[in-house]
Design a protein around this motif. Structure first.
Motif, PDB file in Angstrom:
ATOM      1  N   PHE A 138      28.121  29.248 -39.721  1.00  0.00           N
ATOM      2  CA  PHE A 138      27.856  30.317 -38.747  1.00  0.00           C
ATOM      3  C   PHE A 138      26.384  30.718 -38.824  1.00  0.00           C
ATOM      4  O   PHE A 138      25.938  31.257 -39.841  1.00  0.00           O
ATOM      5  CB  PHE A 138      28.737  31.541 -39.035  1.00  0.00           C
ATOM      6  CG  PHE A 138      30.189  31.326 -38.730  1.00  0.00           C
ATOM      7  CD1 PHE A 138      30.704  31.621 -37.475  1.00  0.00           C
ATOM      8  CD2 PHE A 138      31.039  30.819 -39.697  1.00  0.00           C
ATOM      9  CE1 PHE A 138      32.052  31.425 -37.194  1.00  0.00           C
ATOM     10  CE2 PHE A 138      32.383  30.607 -39.422  1.00  0.00           C
ATOM     11  CZ  PHE A 138      32.888  30.913 -38.167  1.00  0.00           C
ATOM     12  N   MET A 143      18.019  25.915 -42.228  1.00  0.00           N
ATOM     13  CA  MET A 143      17.887  25.054 -43.410  1.00  0.00           C
ATOM     14  C   MET A 143      16.710  24.079 -43.292  1.00  0.00           C
ATOM     15  O   MET A 143      16.454  23.531 -42.223  1.00  0.00           O
ATOM     16  CB  MET A 143      19.183  24.262 -43.618  1.00  0.00           C
ATOM     17  CG  MET A 143      20.360  25.181 -43.888  1.00  0.00           C
ATOM     18  SD  MET A 143      21.900  24.275 -43.981  1.00  0.00           S
ATOM     19  CE  MET A 143      23.062  25.653 -43.943  1.00  0.00           C
ATOM     20  N   ASN A 195      12.360  30.591 -43.874  1.00  0.00           N
ATOM     21  CA  ASN A 195      13.363  30.111 -44.834  1.00  0.00           C
ATOM     22  C   ASN A 195      13.402  28.588 -44.854  1.00  0.00           C
ATOM     23  O   ASN A 195      13.399  27.970 -45.918  1.00  0.00           O
ATOM     24  CB  ASN A 195      14.747  30.659 -44.504  1.00  0.00           C
ATOM     25  CG  ASN A 195      15.776  30.224 -45.545  1.00  0.00           C
ATOM     26  OD1 ASN A 195      15.743  30.658 -46.686  1.00  0.00           O
ATOM     27  ND2 ASN A 195      16.656  29.306 -45.172  1.00  0.00           N
ATOM     28  N   GLN A 199      12.341  25.525 -48.087  1.00  0.00           N
ATOM     29  CA  GLN A 199      13.268  24.559 -48.679  1.00  0.00           C
ATOM     30  C   GLN A 199      12.732  23.144 -48.469  1.00  0.00           C
ATOM     31  O   GLN A 199      11.970  22.899 -47.527  1.00  0.00           O
ATOM     32  CB  GLN A 199      14.651  24.688 -48.024  1.00  0.00           C
ATOM     33  CG  GLN A 199      15.240  26.084 -48.198  1.00  0.00           C
ATOM     34  CD  GLN A 199      16.639  26.237 -47.596  1.00  0.00           C
ATOM     35  OE1 GLN A 199      17.149  25.345 -46.922  1.00  0.00           O
ATOM     36  NE2 GLN A 199      17.241  27.392 -47.844  1.00  0.00           N
TER      37      GLN A 199
HETATM   38  C1  LIG Z   1      21.509  34.207 -40.524  1.00  0.00           C
HETATM   39  S1  LIG Z   1      22.331  34.163 -42.050  1.00  0.00           S
HETATM   40  C2  LIG Z   1      24.027  33.913 -41.570  1.00  0.00           C
HETATM   41  C3  LIG Z   1      24.989  34.339 -42.639  1.00  0.00           C
HETATM   42  C4  LIG Z   1      26.462  34.240 -42.234  1.00  0.00           C
HETATM   43  N1  LIG Z   1      26.862  32.875 -41.974  1.00  0.00           N
HETATM   44  C5  LIG Z   1      26.779  35.107 -41.044  1.00  0.00           C
HETATM   45  O1  LIG Z   1      26.994  34.576 -39.967  1.00  0.00           O
HETATM   46  O2  LIG Z   1      26.811  36.344 -41.189  1.00  0.00           O
HETATM   47  C6  LIG Z   1      21.866  32.586 -42.708  1.00  0.00           C
HETATM   48  C7  LIG Z   1      22.465  32.287 -44.071  1.00  0.00           C
HETATM   49  O3  LIG Z   1      22.156  30.951 -44.427  1.00  0.00           O
HETATM   50  C8  LIG Z   1      21.950  30.906 -45.828  1.00  0.00           C
HETATM   51  N2  LIG Z   1      21.228  29.676 -46.148  1.00  0.00           N
HETATM   52  C9  LIG Z   1      19.963  29.353 -45.832  1.00  0.00           C
HETATM   53  N3  LIG Z   1      19.665  28.124 -46.288  1.00  0.00           N
HETATM   54  C10 LIG Z   1      20.773  27.656 -46.896  1.00  0.00           C
HETATM   55  C11 LIG Z   1      21.110  26.445 -47.549  1.00  0.00           C
HETATM   56  N4  LIG Z   1      20.237  25.446 -47.638  1.00  0.00           N
HETATM   57  N5  LIG Z   1      22.348  26.318 -48.064  1.00  0.00           N
HETATM   58  C12 LIG Z   1      23.258  27.327 -47.966  1.00  0.00           C
HETATM   59  N6  LIG Z   1      22.987  28.495 -47.357  1.00  0.00           N
HETATM   60  C13 LIG Z   1      21.776  28.652 -46.817  1.00  0.00           C
HETATM   61  C14 LIG Z   1      21.189  32.194 -46.110  1.00  0.00           C
HETATM   62  O4  LIG Z   1      21.215  32.542 -47.468  1.00  0.00           O
HETATM   63  C15 LIG Z   1      21.922  33.161 -45.184  1.00  0.00           C
HETATM   64  O5  LIG Z   1      22.997  33.784 -45.848  1.00  0.00           O
END
Ligand SMILES: C[S@@+](CC[C@H](N)C(=O)[O-])C[C@H]1O[C@@H](n2cnc3c(N)ncnc32)[C@H](O)[C@@H]1O
Length: 349
Positions: free
Chosen positions: A243, A249, A302, A306
């Protein structure tokens, strides 16, 4: 210079300046319960101050500004304030289909990083999700949760091939990049037979997700783990969900490959991404403006923090997401549903 166009530009600037400074007032109204109290019934500034235990002079000024912005309604004769049904729908119910104050919490939380982001513009360095103010995590949950409540179970799941029946029968589900677990908890509540795992690379978000699940009484049925999309555990999932996080990423193709390997042969990947057209020109509109704004502070920094070499940005669009999915070896990809804020895709191995 064209005077009409200049006036139009100035009008735009005044509206935007008012909205920018009003963001603080909206967050204060949210934190102090001012909207909720006013939605319960009309009142003078003194009455609202009494109801909420706040100072009358501050509340009066808050109401005047909120009224000027169309967020509350003024009755000049009675010197009294109220909210229309529509104002209350958007501003006063955190569990409704839209909760605008959550978006403002996210916006103000994002802006806390302005110095770091400014520096990143100079250096090209990334800023990780985990480095932001806590309001980013909480505001993100408050911004997105209402949309998931309104759409996930009634519209998005039924739009996928065969998934609803599997969930009802007890599917194995992984919610990847789950943040505070709003979607994971909703799935656990709606599908008591399902076995759920939620993961996010950010440990602080997972800690809050565990608390949210306990508050909702579903912690027994969700395993939350700190893991990235490229290395989360488990296999044979009937459903993997992402989501609003794939575009965040740095290595979305690596994530997509790992998701493909973790799926059962007839499993489904549900991909929810921001609503966007495929071209920059197609996103020159108010929704594009909102997402490009957040993308500049959150998504692109972000991704750049990475490894992987990608920075899709929040306005990636269907074509770019489809290319990531195809590179990871998925053979079927389609748009299953959409809302003004989201595109919903189904990918199958
Ligand atoms: C915009 S938020 C969305 C969070 C949640 N899915 C929601 O809809 O409320 C993006 C999320 O992606 C996570 N994230 C970013 N890069 C990631 C990665 N490589 N692997 C797992 N999570 C990641 C962040 O930590 C963050 O919680």
């Amino acid at each position: 210079m064209d005077e009409d166009k200049l006036n139009e530009m100035l009008g735009r600037f005044v509206g935007d300046l008012g909205a920018t400074i009003t963001a603080g007032g909206v967050v204060i109204g949210h934190r102090l319960g001012l909207y909720r109290a006013l939605a319960d019934g009309p009142g003078t500034a003194d009455e609202l101050a009494h109801r909420t235990g706040c100072d009358p002079r501050y509340v009066a000024e808050w109401l005047r500004g909120q009224g000027a912005g169309g967020y509350v309604t003024y009755d000049a004769e009675a010197d009294s304030w109220s909210m229309t049904e529509e104002q209350a729908f958007v501003l006063a119910n955190p569990d409704g289909a839209v909760y605008a104050p959550g978006a403002y919490v996210l916006a103000l939380g994002s802006l806390q990083a302005i110095d770091r982001i400014e520096e990143a513009y100079r250096t090209g360095a990334g800023v990780g999700w985990h480095e932001h103010d806590e309001d980013v995590f909480v505001g993100c949950e408050q911004f997105f949760r209402p949309g998931y409540h309104a759409n996930l179970v009634p519209s998005w799941i039924p739009a996928l091939d065969d998934v609803q029946a599997k969930l009802e029968a007890g599917a194995k589900v992984a919610d990847v990049g789950c943040g505070l677990g709003a979607s994971t908890i909703l799935l656990a509540e709606q599908f008591p037979q399902a076995r759920l795992m939620g993961c996010d690379y950010h440990d602080g978000s997972i800690e809050l997700a565990r608390k949210r699940a306990a508050d909702a009484g579903v912690s027994e049925r969700i395993d939350f783990e700190v893991a990235s999309a490229q290395d989360f555990g488990g296999s044979g999932y009937d459903l993997v969900t992402t989501f609003d996080c794939l575009h965040d990423m740095g290595d979305p193709v690596g994530a997509a490959r790992h998701i493909r390997q973790s799926l059962a042969d007839d499993g489904t990947w549900l991909i929810v991404e921001p609503a966007a057209g495929d071209t920059v020109a197609a996103n020159q509109n108010p929704v594009g403006r909102v997402y490009y704004g957040f993308s500049t502070f959150l998504c692109v920094p972000n991704a750049l923090s990475q490894s992987g070499g990608y920075s899709l940005g929040a306005q990636a669009g269907e074509k770019a997401i489809g290319e990531v999915v195809a590179q990871a070896g998925f053979t079927r990809f389609r748009r299953a549903a959409e809302t003004p804020f989201n595109l919903v895709f189904e990918a199958r191995p």
